[in-house]
Design an enzyme around this catalytic site. Structure first.
Site, PDB file in Angstrom:
ATOM      1  N   GLU A   1     -78.323 -44.082  -5.341  1.00 37.88           N
ATOM      2  CA  GLU A   1     -78.835 -42.903  -4.636  1.00 37.88           C
ATOM      3  C   GLU A   1     -77.852 -41.780  -4.918  1.00 37.88           C
ATOM      4  O   GLU A   1     -76.658 -41.922  -4.640  1.00 37.88           O
ATOM      5  CB  GLU A   1     -78.962 -43.181  -3.132  1.00 37.88           C
ATOM      6  CG  GLU A   1     -80.018 -44.229  -2.797  1.00 37.88           C
ATOM      7  CD  GLU A   1     -81.393 -43.926  -3.352  1.00 37.88           C
ATOM      8  OE1 GLU A   1     -81.728 -42.725  -3.500  1.00 37.88           O
ATOM      9  OE2 GLU A   1     -82.140 -44.861  -3.684  1.00 37.88           O
TER      10      GLU A   1
ATOM     11  N   CYS B   1     -76.265 -35.324   1.234  1.00 34.26           N
ATOM     12  CA  CYS B   1     -77.099 -35.302   0.033  1.00 34.26           C
ATOM     13  C   CYS B   1     -78.433 -34.650   0.349  1.00 34.26           C
ATOM     14  O   CYS B   1     -79.089 -34.112  -0.523  1.00 34.26           O
ATOM     15  CB  CYS B   1     -77.296 -36.722  -0.473  1.00 34.26           C
ATOM     16  SG  CYS B   1     -77.855 -37.802   0.824  1.00 34.26           S
TER      17      CYS B   1
HETATM   18  P1  NAD Z   1     -68.716 -39.158  -6.399  1.00 34.63           P
HETATM   19  O1  NAD Z   1     -69.800 -39.404  -7.381  1.00 34.63           O
HETATM   20  O2  NAD Z   1     -67.622 -38.249  -6.781  1.00 34.63           O
HETATM   21  O3  NAD Z   1     -68.044 -40.560  -6.002  1.00 34.63           O
HETATM   22  C1  NAD Z   1     -68.824 -41.644  -5.550  1.00 34.63           C
HETATM   23  C2  NAD Z   1     -68.055 -42.918  -5.785  1.00 34.63           C
HETATM   24  O4  NAD Z   1     -68.026 -43.211  -7.184  1.00 34.63           O
HETATM   25  C3  NAD Z   1     -66.596 -42.878  -5.325  1.00 34.63           C
HETATM   26  O5  NAD Z   1     -66.269 -44.099  -4.702  1.00 34.63           O
HETATM   27  C4  NAD Z   1     -65.862 -42.719  -6.631  1.00 34.63           C
HETATM   28  O6  NAD Z   1     -64.527 -43.166  -6.578  1.00 34.63           O
HETATM   29  C5  NAD Z   1     -66.706 -43.582  -7.532  1.00 34.63           C
HETATM   30  N1  NAD Z   1     -66.517 -43.400  -8.974  1.00 34.63           N
HETATM   31  C6  NAD Z   1     -66.187 -42.284  -9.653  1.00 34.63           C
HETATM   32  N2  NAD Z   1     -66.120 -42.546 -10.976  1.00 34.63           N
HETATM   33  C7  NAD Z   1     -66.417 -43.864 -11.134  1.00 34.63           C
HETATM   34  C8  NAD Z   1     -66.511 -44.739 -12.257  1.00 34.63           C
HETATM   35  N3  NAD Z   1     -66.302 -44.320 -13.490  1.00 34.63           N
HETATM   36  N4  NAD Z   1     -66.813 -46.032 -12.037  1.00 34.63           N
HETATM   37  C9  NAD Z   1     -67.050 -46.475 -10.782  1.00 34.63           C
HETATM   38  N5  NAD Z   1     -66.979 -45.701  -9.693  1.00 34.63           N
HETATM   39  C10 NAD Z   1     -66.671 -44.406  -9.860  1.00 34.63           C
HETATM   40  O7  NAD Z   1     -69.441 -38.673  -5.041  1.00 34.63           O
HETATM   41  P2  NAD Z   1     -68.804 -38.140  -3.686  1.00 34.63           P
HETATM   42  O8  NAD Z   1     -68.199 -36.799  -3.920  1.00 34.63           O
HETATM   43  O9  NAD Z   1     -67.984 -39.184  -3.016  1.00 34.63           O
HETATM   44  O10 NAD Z   1     -70.127 -37.962  -2.811  1.00 34.63           O
HETATM   45  C11 NAD Z   1     -70.962 -36.844  -2.909  1.00 34.63           C
HETATM   46  C12 NAD Z   1     -72.156 -37.121  -3.778  1.00 34.63           C
HETATM   47  O11 NAD Z   1     -72.885 -38.229  -3.246  1.00 34.63           O
HETATM   48  C13 NAD Z   1     -73.139 -35.964  -3.791  1.00 34.63           C
HETATM   49  O12 NAD Z   1     -73.623 -35.777  -5.086  1.00 34.63           O
HETATM   50  C14 NAD Z   1     -74.249 -36.437  -2.856  1.00 34.63           C
HETATM   51  O13 NAD Z   1     -75.500 -35.838  -3.086  1.00 34.63           O
HETATM   52  C15 NAD Z   1     -74.258 -37.906  -3.124  1.00 34.63           C
HETATM   53  N6  NAD Z   1     -74.852 -38.663  -2.030  1.00 34.63           N
HETATM   54  C16 NAD Z   1     -76.121 -39.132  -2.188  1.00 34.63           C
HETATM   55  C17 NAD Z   1     -76.739 -39.822  -1.158  1.00 34.63           C
HETATM   56  C18 NAD Z   1     -78.146 -40.324  -1.309  1.00 34.63           C
HETATM   57  O14 NAD Z   1     -78.575 -41.137  -0.504  1.00 34.63           O
HETATM   58  N7  NAD Z   1     -78.876 -39.877  -2.308  1.00 34.63           N
HETATM   59  C19 NAD Z   1     -76.053 -40.045   0.036  1.00 34.63           C
HETATM   60  C20 NAD Z   1     -74.740 -39.579   0.148  1.00 34.63           C
HETATM   61  C21 NAD Z   1     -74.144 -38.881  -0.889  1.00 34.63           C
END
Ligand code: NAD
Length: 545
Positions: free
Chosen positions: A295, A329
């Site tokens: 998501e 989000c």
């Molecule tokens: P992010 O993508 O920066 O990080 C998410 C996670 O991915 C973190 O734990 C991060 O450490 C990890 N990550 C980063 N690079 C990685 C890799 N190469 N391999 C594995 N893991 C990796 O997101 P964020 O800033 O924590 O959250 C905000 C984002 O989340 C926004 O884009 C928001 O829209 C989205 N979001 C979506 C929903 C939904 O239900 N659609 C809900 C909440 C947040």
């Protein structure tokens, strides 16, 4: 599944505490905040129930007071990842074999624990301090939504297990076994919802899977308290392993493992797309095709028809765009308003926004708090500076920011002169709302414009009293949002009521908090048993008269 008992009733949603002045809830939550803030805890990597200190550390700071450190966490690297995979696989056999009712009891217990004052206050206070959420935002996320995830997932799991082949003719017994995946699930969470960090590893675990839990670096603090809650509820060692650390340094070794059976991700679109690419590069190595559930981002819209009430629209925009500083989000981040309603909507919006208080969430009178970290502050203010410089936009409210003590950004409203202005298209993930005013007669055209403006399709709302206008929006925007709201703000989905998830670049739309999500964590085995097997290969049609 032996001796499975299916008597789990449909749960109610967990009631929201109001934290009204003078209430016991408010006093005890405030006391827990003070207590946690006065300590600095050390957070280990947790593998197979053992605490591991790697010596490579990061800090858990308070976003609204960023010099204050409330935790120091140890970062996992390749070595710890490999240990975690080993521990998970060792725990897998007995966990997968555990009768469903026993696993269920653990998660129902986690839900009940989270409704007790100690756990509710602790998880809420950790979220308030570590992620800068006000008491209400923490309550609906870290307490209520997580309790709901635990309880409703159990109910949905029961539905799945009960779903069996339609027919078994005489002499035959057909059945379906819902096996957990053959390997482990990588649960990767974002910073913004403690409930999501809790749900990502536990939803697969409920279905008999083992998991590696990777919290966002800016939410390790509440993630650690979640691990303590899982332990208190009885999740066996090794079933959920806690591996904080840098995304790529943890993610790449995890995704190299032949035992990667699933990814349960919530976060940004680019990170998810990269992870999918890595899985693609490794595809021949895996024992089975990993289930990929993600998501991701959104550019959530509000379309207003000329029949809508401006007061209702202004309220929805304030709550939808600025609660939790727009770091949802689902946050409303672009709005289309008809010219005939613009003056009044603008007046009401600005009048109300002037009353919005921003500051420390420990002061319960604040509606808005700080954004999560320096990187988020820089990105969001970059968009505001861009709008300030552009001749195609005008900032009509807010636009100021200050990161000297905490990462504070005023609620900001941009009026875009062009419908595809940058801030109408891209996810900003902060307290910034962009509005485009359209000619009343171009309603249908505006709906098409909304559909085609961004790559995302997560949430969206239509405000109209005219039913034909609602129907038209419903039709034209059918693929523009996975969660569509009529006369309501596009945020605040509730488990059991509005299963959540979007399509297009917003994710795989596997609807967290529903059977659609849980079904991804099982690999069904069909079993046919013949009670009277044939003893002659010949069929009647072969007889010679
Ligand atoms: P992010 O993508 O920066 O990080 C998410 C996670 O991915 C973190 O734990 C991060 O450490 C990890 N990550 C980063 N690079 C990685 C890799 N190469 N391999 C594995 N893991 C990796 O997101 P964020 O800033 O924590 O959250 C905000 C984002 O989340 C926004 O884009 C928001 O829209 C989205 N979001 C979506 C929903 C939904 O239900 N659609 C809900 C909440 C947040």
């Amino acid at each position: 599944m032996s001796n499975a008992i299916f008597n789990i009733p449909l749960p109610p949603n967990d009631p929201i505490s109001s934290y009204k002045p003078g209430s016991i809830e408010k006093e005890s939550l405030k006391a827990r905040i003070v207590e946690l803030k006065s300590q600095q805890i050390e957070i280990p990597v947790i593998i197979g129930g053992k605490n591991i200190k790697t010596g490579k550390t990061g800090k858990c700071v308070i976003p609204h007071d960023h010099k204050k450190v409330i935790g120091v966490y140890h970062k996992a690297g390749e070595k710890e990842v490999n240990l975690a995979i080993k521990a998970a696989l060792e725990a897998r056999e007995s966990w997968a074999a555990m009768p469903w009712n026993e696993r269920t009891a653990i998660f129902l217990r986690a839900a009940d624990l989270l409704t007790t004052p100690y756990w509710r206050n602790t998880i809420n206070a950790a979220t308030i301090l570590g992620q800068s959420k006000n008491a209400f935002q923490a309550e609906i996320d870290a307490a209520c939504e997580l309790v709901d995830f635990f309880r409703f997932n159990v109910y949905y799991a029961q539905q799945i297990y009960k779903e069996q082949p339609l027919h078994s003719p005489n002499g035959i017994w057909n059945r379906m076994e819902y096996r957990p995946l053959e390997g482990f699930v990588f649960a990767v969470s974002p910073f913004n919802f403690t409930s999501i960090a809790g749900n990502l590893p536990t939803a697969p675990a409920l279905m008999g899977n083992v998991a590696l839990m990777k919290p966002a670096s800016s939410a390790v603090y509440s993630g650690y308290w979640l691990m303590k809650l899982f332990k208190a509820a009885g999740v066996p060692d090794g079933v959920i392993n806690f591996i904080p650390g840098s995304g790529s340094q943890v993610g790449n070794p995890v995704m190299k493992s032949p035992y990667l059976a699933g990814i349960h991700f919530t976060g940004s679109t680019p990170v998810f797309q990269n992870m999918w690419k890595t899985v693609g590069d490794n595809i021949a190595k895996y024992k089975s095709y990993p289930r990929i559930v993600g998501e991701t981002g959104g550019k959530d819209f509000v379309v207003v028809h000329k029949s809508a009430d401006p007061q209702i629209v202004a309220t929805a925009l304030i709550r939808g765009a600025f609660e939790y500083q727009g770091q949802k989000c689902s946050a409303a981040s672009r709005a289309y308003i008809p010219k005939s309603k613009w003056d009044r909507t603008k007046r009401l919006l600005i009048k109300e926004l002037k009353t919005v208080k921003m500051g420390d969430p420990e002061d319960f009178t604040n509606f808005m708090n700080a954004v999560i970290d320096q990187a988020a502050f820089d990105t969001i203010t970059g968009y505001i500076k861009f709008a300030k410089r552009s001749k195609d936009a005008q900032i009509i409210f807010g636009g100021n920011f200050d990161d000297s003590k905490g990462y504070f950004i005023e609620p900001t409203v941009i009026l875009a002169k062009k419908p595809k202005f940058k801030t109408m298209e891209e996810e900003i993930f902060g307290p910034v709302l962009t509005i485009y005013v359209y000619e009343d007669k171009k309603y249908e055209e505006t709906l098409h414009l909304c559909d085609q403006t961004s790559e995302y399709a997560l949430t969206g709302a239509i405000f109209a009293d005219d039913r034909d206008a609602v129907q038209l929006a419903n039709k034209i925007l059918v693929n523009a949002a996975g969660n569509f709201y009529i006369n309501d703000k596009p945020t605040g989905a509730v488990v059991g009521q509005q299963p959540f998830g979007g399509a297009r670049a917003s994710g795989t739309n596997d609807k967290a908090g529903s059977y659609l999500n849980l079904i991804r964590w099982v690999s069904p085995r069909t079993i046919k048993e013949n009670f009277i097997p044939p003893a002659d290969y010949r069929y009647p049609f072969m007889e010679e008269k």
